[in-house]
Write an enzyme that holds these catalytic residues in place. Structure first.
Site, mmCIF file in Angstrom:
data_model
loop_
_atom_site.group_PDB
_atom_site.id
_atom_site.type_symbol
_atom_site.label_atom_id
_atom_site.label_comp_id
_atom_site.label_asym_id
_atom_site.label_seq_id
_atom_site.Cartn_x
_atom_site.Cartn_y
_atom_site.Cartn_z
ATOM 1 N N HIS A 1 0.749 -1.189 0.061
ATOM 2 C CA HIS A 1 0.018 0.062 -0.142
ATOM 3 C C HIS A 1 0.896 1.309 0.044
ATOM 4 C CE1 HIS A 1 -3.205 2.507 2.304
ATOM 5 N NE2 HIS A 1 -3.336 2.585 0.871
ATOM 6 N N GLU B 1 2.327 1.853 -3.349
ATOM 7 C CA GLU B 1 1.362 2.576 -4.427
ATOM 8 C C GLU B 1 1.124 3.984 -3.981
ATOM 9 O OE1 GLU B 1 -2.788 3.734 -3.972
ATOM 10 O OE2 GLU B 1 -3.084 1.795 -3.300
ATOM 11 N N HIS B 2 1.228 4.434 -2.838
ATOM 12 C CA HIS B 2 1.347 6.007 -2.651
ATOM 13 C C HIS B 2 2.630 6.594 -3.266
ATOM 14 C CE1 HIS B 2 -2.025 6.771 0.071
ATOM 15 N NE2 HIS B 2 -2.260 5.625 0.099
ATOM 16 N N GLU C 1 -4.469 7.934 7.664
ATOM 17 C CA GLU C 1 -5.445 7.053 7.201
ATOM 18 C C GLU C 1 -5.661 5.696 7.901
ATOM 19 O OE1 GLU C 1 -4.805 5.766 3.147
ATOM 20 O OE2 GLU C 1 -5.020 7.567 2.165
#
Length: 808
Positions: A53, A56-57, A134
């Site tokens: 994840h 991806e950022h 998040e």
């Protein structure tokens, strides 16, 4: 009106190992790319949860060739497109949609960011804080935690039970071991053998293939690497479990060693489990008082494993519902290869493809699903039902769900002259064919727009009622509940419609295939005005929204003048004043529309209404979002309804979008939900700024927004001439009629009508944008800063001092 047969995508593997699916769809106005990497959160080394994840950022933070302000996100947003990414258990997806003339620029940026990420340590530290914010929001979100808890019945050693989101503790970016793991993951999986590129657009297959070849030439060449199979889902031989909560029952079924076609088989099964129509499982459960809602969907599928979730809203006992479900599944299993259900299911999928956007089609192709239930899928479904324990000795008097009536809608009559069903209250209603045969001009409550071609398969209809008072919220919810089964049937037939309330207004909006639209309209109006409409007390079954989305949902209501609340629904309908707009309808469809409009309740309204003005005012509304996080929306309308003002505001919003995000999210790290955009609400055009933050209060967020706005004139002066001209042209190109999808054009035309613009509004808007020079834009920025058109703040905290005042 042509009948569209959705094309099948062309699929092949290029010489470098990149798998591609190419879909030539000449009716599309946009192009889209969906890139799937066969690696996700479960492929990460156990020592570094959240690494996939996090990567991806990082890929969106820019490269040497395309820094962040020129990267994929800024480029796509600057050309009015859509872009996003998603990390799942075993895949990571990147996808975007753009107009055809700038699509290659998007592909260049996507390939460059995947192949040459910058991986700057300072960037990583900043982005880790975004992920941590998040994570904090996710950990405090009851809905998210409820979804995670669904896996509690699985084996503790299965990766579905692990933590994969990533946070400050699991991502030690300054440790050499972590940096090595990050590089290794990128090199291992971000190569051609692990990727599938799906392209959809109006270009030919040959053109799309050339784009794919150019894209693939940048990516590292590699072979497909088998992903490690996970351990068994369950520790024992028991393959199902249940969880019960307040008014909720979750039944979960696990599967091992399923055949390849099990994905399409589970999709087919869930489609019919969820069918809320006469004869279906849910209808019987409701009649027996056993359940109010049912939702079935696969939570996980990989390497022959699957988890099927069946959720009930109920107060009944788990044993009774489980018995009913298994009995219905036994009945379902007894159907001979599901021939009739397969035919309808294939028709539904075909209709859905006819109205899908380029982005939806590209993402569908990346899944590589069949457009129905194949023979292999039939065998897989039988295997699934057997493993669930469904046997054909069912005891209930079950029936198959009734066929969807809108999938076989009758074609409109060919006679485009008289309007069948017209009554005195619709006097003045006419078709374009009649318009062309008459020299006089008349006012009509239903206007037929000539802005779009009338020879396409799609169209749109808007109906608005202005009520004497605001209806009780329970009436709105009740009407929505009554319409829900109809909405689902309509959606399956290619017509999307909504019935929404704002203040003392109701809006019925339909977009999609004309073939079914009028029949859907007639049914919807009948449901809305049935004598017993409005008295169902069924509670809504919706997930709680995050704070910023709560504010966005509330904004339209607060842009209308507040009125008293009324309880008599029939009285509200009888005195309501209605008007409408039809867009893109063929002459035949217009001719057939009279009967549907004869059912419209209320009084025809031929007097145009103008949006309420808040010129010069700063109005603040505090909303309790029920969250510890803070959120603020700042809506800044134009001071006049002149199209030149709208053009200037659109260019301001266009220029602000990337710098606002860059300053408040990247540089100041105020929150992870940061955006600015042009928004039209009830005919009001305004620039909308929004931030959700875990730690910064609304008054401080407002201060940062004001500082950004005060810098706008200097920012405008600092743009070099070539860039200014290019940005203005990019915005202009977004409003060329030939490039606008029907739904987007329809919404623009509707908002233009509410704002009082002329019927050629869409033809005027591009030129009005081109007419905005630097001095005019600077002057518009000054008017925005001075709140000449007013400012409206919606926030999770109390209002600032004067000149702000509490909205009434």
């Amino acid at each position: 009106m042509p009948a569209l047969n959705p094309p099948r995508p062309h699929t092949e593997t290029l010489a470098n190992g990149l798998r591609v699916t190419l879909r030539h769809a000449p009716n599309l106005k946009r192009c889209a790319a969906a890139l799937r990497v066969a690696a996700g959160s479960h492929d990460v080394p156990l020592a570094w949860p959240g690494l996939a994840h996090f990567l991806e950022h990082l890929l969106f933070l820019g490269t040497e060739r395309f820094p962040a302000e020129q990267g994929l996100m800024a480029y796509v947003q600057g050309h009015g497109g859509q872009v996003n990414a998603r990390t799942s258990e075993r895949t990571t997806d990147f996808f975007f949609e753009l107009p055809p003339q700038v699509f290659n620029g998007g592909l260049q940026r996507l390939s460059d960011m995947l192949a040459h990420p910058r991986m700057n340590l300072d960037d990583q530290l900043r982005e880790r804080e975004v992920l941590h914010a998040e994570f904090v929001a996710w950990s405090q979100d009851p809905t998210a935690q409820q979804q995670l808890a669904l896996f509690d019945g699985l084996s503790p050693t299965h990766p579905l039970r692990g933590f994969h989101a990533g946070n400050r503790d699991s991502l030690p970016v300054q440790q050499p071991e972590f940096q090595q793991a990050l590089q290794d993951f990128h090199q291992r999986f971000y190569q051609t053998g692990q990727m599938t590129l799906s392209l959809a657009g109006p270009q030919s297959i040959e053109e799309l293939k050339q784009m794919a070849l150019t894209f693939g030439a940048v990516i590292s060449v590699g072979e497909n690497l088998p992903q490690q199979a996970p351990v068994a889902l369950m520790e024992s031989s028991v393959a199902s479990y249940q969880q019960a909560g307040e008014r909720r029952l979750d039944l979960l079924f696990t599967f091992e060693a399923l055949p390849n076609a099990s994905t399409e088989a589970l999709a087919f099964l869930c489609h019919w489990l969820n069918a809320a129509k006469p004869g279906g499982l849910l209808t019987v459960l409701r009649e027996c008082g056993l359940a109010e809602h049912l939702n079935a969907k696969p939570l996980y599928q990989f390497a022959g494993q699957a988890v099927l979730h069946v959720e009930f809203t109920t107060t009944a006992s788990a044993s009774v519902l489980s018995e009913k479900l298994l009995d219905w599944l036994g009945f379902f299993a007894a159907q001979q290869d599901w021939a009739l259900l397969r035919d309808e299911y294939a028709a539904v999928l075909q209709r859905q493809q006819q109205v899908s956007s380029a982005l939806q089609l590209a993402r569908l192709d990346s899944e590589q699903l069949e457009t129905g239930l194949s023979e292999q899928g039939v065998a897989a479904l039988k295997d699934i039902l057997k493993k669930i324990g469904a046997v054909d000795n069912f005891s209930g008097e079950w029936q198959l769900p009734t066929p969807n009536p809108f999938l076989r809608a009758e074609a409109p009559p060919s006679n485009a002259g008289l309007i069948r069903g017209q009554t005195s209250k619709h006097r003045g209603l006419r078709t374009f064919a009649q318009d062309r045969s008459r020299s006089r001009r008349e006012n009509s409550p239903m206007q037929f727009s000539l802005a779009l071609p009338d020879n396409t398969a799609e169209g749109a209809i808007y109906l608005r009622w202005r009520l004497e008072s605001k209806p009780q919220p329970r009436h709105q919810q009740s009407l929505e509940n009554r319409l829900q089964p109809l909405r689902e049937d309509a959606r399956q037939a290619g017509v999307d419609f909504s019935f929404s309330a704002s203040g003392n207004e109701w809006l019925l909006k339909m977009t999609g295939l004309q073939e079914s639209m009028l029949t859907v309209l007639e049914h919807a109006l009948k449901e809305l005005t049935s004598p017993d409409a409005g008295f169902s007390q069924e509670e809504p079954n919706s997930a709680a929204l995050i704070p910023i989305k709560q504010l966005l949902k509330a904004l339209p209501d607060h842009c209308l003048e507040q009125s008293s609340v009324a309880d008599d629904l029939q009285q509200l309908w009888s005195t309501a004043r209605w008007e409408g707009l039809a867009i893109g309808l063929s002459a035949q469809t217009q001719a057939a529309m009279g009967f549907a409009l004869s059912r419209v309740p209320g009084i025809a309204d031929t007097q145009p209404s103008s949006p309420s003005s808040i010129n010069g005012q700063r109005l603040w509304t505090t909303l309790d979002t029920g969250s510890s996080e803070h959120a603020l929306l700042l809506f800044c309308p134009t001071a006049t309804k002149d199209i030149s003002d709208e053009a200037a505001w659109r260019l301001l919003a266009h220029i602000c979008q990337t710098p606002f995000y860059q300053r408040l999210r990247v540089e100041l790290q105020l929150g992870y939900a940061v955006f600015s955009a042009l928004r039209q609400v009830h005919g009001q055009t305004g620039v909308l700024f929004g931030v959700q933050s875990p730690s910064v209060a609304p008054l401080n967020l407002l201060q940062h927004m004001e500082e950004f706005l005060n810098d706008l004139p200097a920012m405008i002066d600092g743009i070099d001439e070539a860039t200014f001209v290019a940005q203005r042209q990019a915005l202009t190109d977004q409003f060329q009629i030939a490039a606008l999808p029907v739904a987007q054009a329809a919404e623009l035309l509707w908002q233009g009508k509410l704002a009082g613009h002329s019927s050629d509004y869409l033809a005027q808007l591009p030129q009005a944008i081109l007419d905005i020079d630097r001095s005019a834009l600077r002057a518009a920025a000054q008017r925005l800063i001075k709140a000449e058109g007013g400012w409206r703040g919606l926030a999770s905290g109390s209002q600032p001092e004067a000149p702000w005042q509490v909205a009434k």
